[in-house]
Design a protein around this motif. Sequence first.
Motif, short mmCIF file in Angstrom:
data_model
loop_
_atom_site.label_atom_id
_atom_site.label_comp_id
_atom_site.label_asym_id
_atom_site.label_seq_id
_atom_site.Cartn_x
_atom_site.Cartn_y
_atom_site.Cartn_z
N ARG A 255 4.77 23.31 10.65
CA ARG A 255 4.68 21.83 9.99
C ARG A 255 3.52 20.91 9.79
NH1 ARG A 255 6.83 17.28 14.20
NH2 ARG A 255 6.66 15.56 12.72
N ILE A 256 3.46 20.42 8.80
CA ILE A 256 2.39 19.42 8.71
C ILE A 256 2.83 18.07 9.24
CG2 ILE A 256 1.01 18.15 6.91
CD1 ILE A 256 0.22 20.98 6.97
N ARG A 257 2.01 17.62 10.24
CA ARG A 257 2.54 16.50 11.04
C ARG A 257 1.82 15.05 10.63
NH1 ARG A 257 1.27 18.95 17.13
NH2 ARG A 257 -0.49 19.31 15.83
N PHE A 258 0.89 15.27 9.93
CA PHE A 258 0.09 13.96 9.57
C PHE A 258 -0.46 13.86 8.20
CE2 PHE A 258 -1.11 15.59 13.94
CZ PHE A 258 -0.32 14.43 14.85
N PHE A 259 -0.50 12.54 7.97
CA PHE A 259 -0.60 12.09 6.36
C PHE A 259 -1.77 11.13 6.25
CE2 PHE A 259 0.42 9.81 2.58
CZ PHE A 259 0.36 10.60 1.79
N ALA A 260 -2.47 11.29 5.24
CA ALA A 260 -3.62 10.07 4.87
C ALA A 260 -3.34 9.52 3.33
CB ALA A 260 -5.20 10.97 4.90
N TYR A 261 -3.02 8.44 3.18
CA TYR A 261 -2.79 7.64 1.88
C TYR A 261 -4.14 7.85 1.19
CZ TYR A 261 0.89 5.63 4.63
OH TYR A 261 1.92 5.43 5.68
N PRO A 262 -3.91 8.29 -0.11
CA PRO A 262 -5.02 8.57 -0.94
C PRO A 262 -5.73 6.93 -1.22
CG PRO A 262 -3.28 9.65 -1.75
CD PRO A 262 -2.85 9.15 -0.67
N ASN A 263 -6.99 7.02 -1.04
CA ASN A 263 -7.83 5.65 -1.39
C ASN A 263 -7.57 4.72 0.06
OD1 ASN A 263 -8.62 6.45 -3.87
ND2 ASN A 263 -9.41 4.53 -3.86
N GLY A 264 -6.27 4.81 0.39
CA GLY A 264 -5.78 4.09 1.85
C GLY A 264 -5.92 2.68 1.93
N LYS A 265 -6.27 1.77 1.11
CA LYS A 265 -6.10 0.54 1.32
C LYS A 265 -4.59 -0.16 1.32
CE LYS A 265 -10.50 -0.49 1.88
NZ LYS A 265 -10.93 0.96 2.19
N PRO A 266 -3.88 -0.71 2.24
CA PRO A 266 -2.68 -1.50 2.26
C PRO A 266 -2.60 -2.20 1.04
CG PRO A 266 -3.57 -1.26 4.53
CD PRO A 266 -4.80 -0.80 3.66
N VAL A 267 -1.42 -1.98 0.37
CA VAL A 267 -1.08 -3.13 -0.76
C VAL A 267 -1.74 -2.58 -2.16
CG1 VAL A 267 -0.68 -5.29 -1.79
CG2 VAL A 267 -0.45 -4.97 0.89
N LYS A 268 -3.11 -2.68 -1.88
CA LYS A 268 -3.96 -1.98 -2.98
C LYS A 268 -3.50 -0.57 -3.56
CE LYS A 268 -8.67 -2.44 -5.14
NZ LYS A 268 -10.07 -2.51 -4.82
N ASP A 269 -3.77 0.21 -2.55
CA ASP A 269 -3.18 1.72 -2.71
C ASP A 269 -2.16 2.37 -2.35
OD1 ASP A 269 -6.06 1.53 -3.80
OD2 ASP A 269 -7.00 2.09 -1.68
N TYR A 270 -1.47 1.67 -1.54
CA TYR A 270 -0.10 2.19 -1.39
C TYR A 270 0.67 0.76 -0.54
CZ TYR A 270 -1.35 1.85 3.82
OH TYR A 270 -1.91 1.55 5.02
N LYS A 271 1.97 1.11 -0.95
CA LYS A 271 2.72 0.06 -0.43
C LYS A 271 3.73 0.12 0.86
CE LYS A 271 3.18 -1.35 -5.48
NZ LYS A 271 4.23 -1.29 -6.60
N PRO A 272 4.41 -0.86 1.24
CA PRO A 272 5.37 -0.63 2.52
C PRO A 272 6.49 0.52 2.34
CG PRO A 272 4.88 -2.97 2.21
CD PRO A 272 4.34 -2.52 0.89
#
Length: 328
Positions: A255-272
Amino acid sequence: MASVNPSIENAALALLKAVGGFMCGFGRRRKLAILIYHRVLSEPDFMRPDEIDVFTFAWQMELLARYFNVMPLADAVDRLQRGDLPPRAACITFDDGYADNATVALPILKRWNLPATFFIAAGFLDGGRMWNDTVLETVRRLDGERLDLSQIGQGVHAIGTPEEKSRTGYRLLNRLKHLPPRQRAEYVDYIASRVDGLPDDLMMSSAQVKALHADGMEIGGHTMSHPILANLSEDEARKEIAEGKDKLEAIIKERIRFFAYPNGKPVKDYKPEQVGMVRDLGFQAAVSTTWGVACNRSDILQLPRFTPWDRSPTKFMARLVANFSRAA
């Protein structure tokens, strides 16, 4: 380690260790520093001045081994939630899945018995190439004094010297990064059409992912194609996250347990909404690129990360210690 005066350097580092123990908190208030890396180069590269080389990475890992309690991410997350982190707790993470993580960084991690988590954009394994590397490697190979991209509205850029090529490469990355995926791909293809022979060995192979896992390293999800998730539809974002997870699980048979958001800046790069997707897809925790350290109030699906960029041991340690004041 790099040092002008070893005795002064060691005294300064010992002092920083003591200060770090105070800064990182006590008991349930202890904090977790999660360091983020991308590439570890075999030698300095004028096209990638912000990436560290093997010499710098080696002394950074020695410092972490000597002065911090470096933990597997899974253990650190569990103990963060329980409130029993050790003093000066730290984790090491890598994003994207570059081959030099396996060939250059891994032997140094093993030398110091340091665990790390590798967040891999699964769609680039086995000969793929990320769009940003396509741009940088194209600019590296171009001849002449100017790169004329006015036909796609991206101006004219100086490329006559290595320094100009480096500046132009990163200027283009910043201009293209947040464009809609299809438009960005068209622009990148237009730029790449000017040269032949771009590299196809920058990213890991599936065999290298297996080897990392066999050596006790954690493998984490990082989508399939490293998009800006905030720019995607709900279905596209979920597919990117889920398919990347599925592909990696098929490789390591766990199982893959952990994730990293690409680029990683909240709101700008990923949303709630995408944080909710990560939770719903069964990830135990996730990391962003928000600067700071994690504390017992941190969102376990948006843990902050940071890496000091200084090129001397004392400054590296000082910035890392200072970062403990930035709990997120």
